[in-house]
Scaffold this active site. Structure first.
Site, PDB file in Angstrom:
ATOM      1  N   GLN A  28     -28.785   0.560 -44.232  1.00  0.00           N
ATOM      2  CA  GLN A  28     -29.061  -0.520 -45.174  1.00  0.00           C
ATOM      3  C   GLN A  28     -28.713  -1.860 -44.559  1.00  0.00           C
ATOM      4  O   GLN A  28     -27.775  -1.970 -43.778  1.00  0.00           O
ATOM      5  CB  GLN A  28     -28.346  -0.309 -46.506  1.00  0.00           C
ATOM      6  N   GLY A  29     -29.494  -2.849 -44.947  1.00  0.00           N
ATOM      7  CA  GLY A  29     -29.278  -4.195 -44.455  1.00  0.00           C
ATOM      8  C   GLY A  29     -29.470  -5.197 -45.571  1.00  0.00           C
ATOM      9  O   GLY A  29     -30.118  -4.913 -46.586  1.00  0.00           O
ATOM     10  N   TYR A  30     -28.922  -6.377 -45.369  1.00  0.00           N
ATOM     11  CA  TYR A  30     -28.943  -7.427 -46.382  1.00  0.00           C
ATOM     12  C   TYR A  30     -29.825  -8.572 -45.912  1.00  0.00           C
ATOM     13  O   TYR A  30     -29.673  -9.073 -44.797  1.00  0.00           O
ATOM     14  CB  TYR A  30     -27.512  -7.878 -46.692  1.00  0.00           C
ATOM     15  N   LEU A  31     -30.734  -8.971 -46.791  1.00  0.00           N
ATOM     16  CA  LEU A  31     -31.724  -9.984 -46.461  1.00  0.00           C
ATOM     17  C   LEU A  31     -31.267 -11.394 -46.804  1.00  0.00           C
ATOM     18  O   LEU A  31     -31.976 -12.354 -46.530  1.00  0.00           O
ATOM     19  CB  LEU A  31     -33.036  -9.677 -47.184  1.00  0.00           C
TER      20      LEU A  31
END
Length: 156
Positions: A28-31
């Site tokens: 998961q990554g944060y935009l």
């Protein structure tokens, strides 16, 4: 409106491992890095999601999550400066599902147990393997771990 009510704990033993019902790899990554809201892309097993979460108010916050194509999630993760790598283990106890995240990469060594509750005042039995509650500590938010990983924390 979607709402998440969640409490988060460190673990004081490995006894939970004998109770695992399911485990899945998560990337998961944060935009964005706005403290008022997070926008996350996640691949969990063979499914993918985009999630928007509001600012925490105690252990509650707005949450909206939508399934998206895995290829879209892969493209979104490429836009993220840091991608978290973890294994989520599920432990079922007393009608609740404990989600135990075992982090890898720059967050290796960190294991956190979370329980989602139907209401803020819901009581639940705390398993013996639970340690300190860290629900209100922003260092343990996944969005924070993506910018300041566990391996770079000061241990003093």
């Amino acid at each position: 409106m979607g709402q998440e009510i969640e409490r988060k704990f460190l673990l004081q033993s490995e006894d939970w491992r004998g109770e695992i019902k399911r485990s899945q790899a998560i990337a998961q990554g944060y935009l964005n890095e706005d403290p008022a809201r997070t926008v996350r892309a996640r691949i969990k097993g063979d499914a993918a999601f985009i999630t928007i979460k509001g600012k925490n108010e105690g252990i509650t916050r707005a949450e909206f999550e939508y399934a998206i194509p895995v290829e879209d999630a892969r493209a979104l993760l490429k836009l993220c400066p840091n991608v978290l790598d973890k294994t989520r283990h599920e432990v079922h106890r007393d009608g609740f599902i404990w989600e135990i995240d075992e982090f890898h990469g720059d967050n290796a060594g960190l294991i956190v147990a979370e329980i989602e509750l139907p209401a803020v005042d819901t009581s639940f039995a705390k398993p013996d393997w639970l340690g300190e509650e860290v629900s209100g500590d922003p260092r343990y938010y996944n969005s924070a771990l993506s910018t300041l990983p566990f391996s770079r924390w000061s241990r003093s």
